[in-house]
Write a protein that holds these residues in place. Structure first.
Motif, mmCIF file in Angstrom:
data_model
loop_
_atom_site.group_PDB
_atom_site.id
_atom_site.type_symbol
_atom_site.label_atom_id
_atom_site.label_comp_id
_atom_site.label_asym_id
_atom_site.label_seq_id
_atom_site.Cartn_x
_atom_site.Cartn_y
_atom_site.Cartn_z
ATOM 1 N N GLY A 206 4.190 12.742 6.720
ATOM 2 C CA GLY A 206 2.758 12.817 6.425
ATOM 3 C C GLY A 206 3.005 13.048 4.877
ATOM 4 N N ILE A 207 1.533 13.115 4.242
ATOM 5 C CA ILE A 207 1.337 13.184 3.017
ATOM 6 C C ILE A 207 1.544 14.536 2.388
ATOM 7 C CG2 ILE A 207 -0.556 13.273 1.180
ATOM 8 C CD1 ILE A 207 -1.962 11.070 2.804
ATOM 9 N N ILE A 208 1.339 15.738 2.950
ATOM 10 C CA ILE A 208 1.663 16.913 2.601
ATOM 11 C C ILE A 208 3.195 17.084 2.446
ATOM 12 C CG2 ILE A 208 1.714 19.338 3.115
ATOM 13 C CD1 ILE A 208 -1.038 18.105 2.235
ATOM 14 N N GLY A 209 3.974 16.693 3.530
ATOM 15 C CA GLY A 209 5.535 16.694 3.538
ATOM 16 C C GLY A 209 5.912 15.938 2.339
ATOM 17 N N SER A 210 5.489 14.735 1.972
ATOM 18 C CA SER A 210 5.685 13.980 1.006
ATOM 19 C C SER A 210 5.766 14.689 -0.231
ATOM 20 C CB SER A 210 5.194 12.509 0.995
ATOM 21 O OG SER A 210 5.653 12.027 2.139
ATOM 22 N N LEU A 211 4.667 15.323 -0.474
ATOM 23 C CA LEU A 211 4.273 16.060 -1.753
ATOM 24 C C LEU A 211 5.256 17.209 -1.863
ATOM 25 C CD1 LEU A 211 2.225 16.088 -4.038
ATOM 26 C CD2 LEU A 211 0.956 17.753 -2.483
ATOM 27 N N ILE A 212 5.438 17.799 -0.617
ATOM 28 C CA ILE A 212 6.368 18.960 -0.774
ATOM 29 C C ILE A 212 7.879 18.368 -1.374
ATOM 30 C CG2 ILE A 212 7.647 20.651 0.350
ATOM 31 C CD1 ILE A 212 4.998 21.106 1.895
ATOM 32 N N THR A 213 8.108 17.267 -0.571
ATOM 33 C CA THR A 213 9.586 16.795 -1.010
ATOM 34 C C THR A 213 9.672 16.275 -2.419
ATOM 35 O OG1 THR A 213 9.795 15.854 1.124
ATOM 36 C CG2 THR A 213 11.342 14.901 -0.541
ATOM 37 N N SER A 214 8.371 15.550 -2.862
ATOM 38 C CA SER A 214 8.232 15.196 -4.264
ATOM 39 C C SER A 214 8.423 16.296 -5.279
ATOM 40 C CB SER A 214 7.202 14.234 -4.513
ATOM 41 O OG SER A 214 7.391 13.178 -3.747
ATOM 42 N N MET B 204 0.930 -1.182 0.023
ATOM 43 C CA MET B 204 -0.024 -0.102 0.114
ATOM 44 C C MET B 204 0.662 1.121 0.102
ATOM 45 S SD MET B 204 -3.327 0.723 0.050
ATOM 46 C CE MET B 204 -4.217 2.146 0.144
ATOM 47 N N GLU B 205 2.081 1.186 0.816
ATOM 48 C CA GLU B 205 2.979 2.412 0.926
ATOM 49 C C GLU B 205 3.397 2.744 -0.813
ATOM 50 O OE1 GLU B 205 7.014 3.372 2.983
ATOM 51 O OE2 GLU B 205 5.724 2.529 4.332
ATOM 52 N N PHE B 206 3.722 1.584 -1.396
ATOM 53 C CA PHE B 206 4.374 1.894 -2.887
ATOM 54 C C PHE B 206 3.174 2.533 -3.657
ATOM 55 C CE2 PHE B 206 5.053 0.408 -6.916
ATOM 56 C CZ PHE B 206 6.255 0.894 -7.375
ATOM 57 N N ILE B 207 1.918 2.486 -3.404
ATOM 58 C CA ILE B 207 0.776 2.825 -4.283
ATOM 59 C C ILE B 207 0.948 4.471 -3.941
ATOM 60 C CG2 ILE B 207 -1.579 2.973 -4.770
ATOM 61 C CD1 ILE B 207 -1.623 0.068 -4.286
ATOM 62 N N TRP B 208 0.839 4.900 -2.672
ATOM 63 C CA TRP B 208 0.871 5.992 -2.219
ATOM 64 C C TRP B 208 2.197 6.871 -3.017
ATOM 65 C CZ3 TRP B 208 -3.021 8.848 -1.096
ATOM 66 C CH2 TRP B 208 -3.950 8.199 -0.322
ATOM 67 N N PHE B 209 3.274 6.203 -2.915
ATOM 68 C CA PHE B 209 4.656 6.734 -3.370
ATOM 69 C C PHE B 209 4.206 7.151 -4.923
ATOM 70 C CE2 PHE B 209 8.618 5.966 -5.627
ATOM 71 C CZ PHE B 209 9.283 7.142 -4.919
ATOM 72 N N ILE B 210 3.675 6.222 -5.833
ATOM 73 C CA ILE B 210 3.188 6.554 -6.979
ATOM 74 C C ILE B 210 2.428 7.675 -7.348
ATOM 75 C CG2 ILE B 210 2.060 5.225 -9.251
ATOM 76 C CD1 ILE B 210 5.042 4.298 -8.429
ATOM 77 N N ILE C 9 1.482 10.006 -5.235
ATOM 78 C CA ILE C 9 2.206 11.271 -4.813
ATOM 79 C C ILE C 9 3.272 11.819 -5.905
ATOM 80 C CG2 ILE C 9 3.813 12.453 -3.236
ATOM 81 C CD1 ILE C 9 2.312 10.802 -1.039
ATOM 82 N N GLY C 10 4.012 10.857 -6.490
ATOM 83 C CA GLY C 10 4.758 11.330 -7.591
ATOM 84 C C GLY C 10 4.171 11.759 -8.620
#
Length: 79
Positions: free
Chosen positions: A55-63, A1-7, A9-10
């Motif tokens: 979190g999701i927002i932090g991951s989005l900013i990083t991406s 499931m984490e891999f799907i979120w990574f995709i 967000i990317g």
């Protein structure tokens, strides 16, 4: 499931980075792929700087940061 979120967000970050870049990036499909690769690049850059984003927002900013950097580097070779 984490891999799907990574995709996901990317993909979103590639779209946002394409809109932020001056020339609009390289088209929708390439921007989405760049977003996925940019997520890894952004995580590496933030790791070097000692910045953690949770979190999701932090991951989005990083991406998005990684995708913008990658689009900028690719635009140097576009000519």
């Amino acid at each position: 499931m984490e891999f799907i979120w990574f995709i996901i967000i990317g993909i979103v970050s590639g779209f946002v980075a394409g809109k932020l870049m001056r020339g609009g990036g390289f088209g929708l499909i390439v921007n989405l792929v760049v977003g996925i690769i940019g997520g890894v690049l952004g995580g590496w850059i933030f790791g070097l700087l000692g910045i953690t984003a949770g979190g999701i927002i932090g991951s989005l900013i990083t991406s998005v940061v990684g995708a913008v950097v990658l689009l900028w580097v690719l635009s140097l070779f576009k000519r």
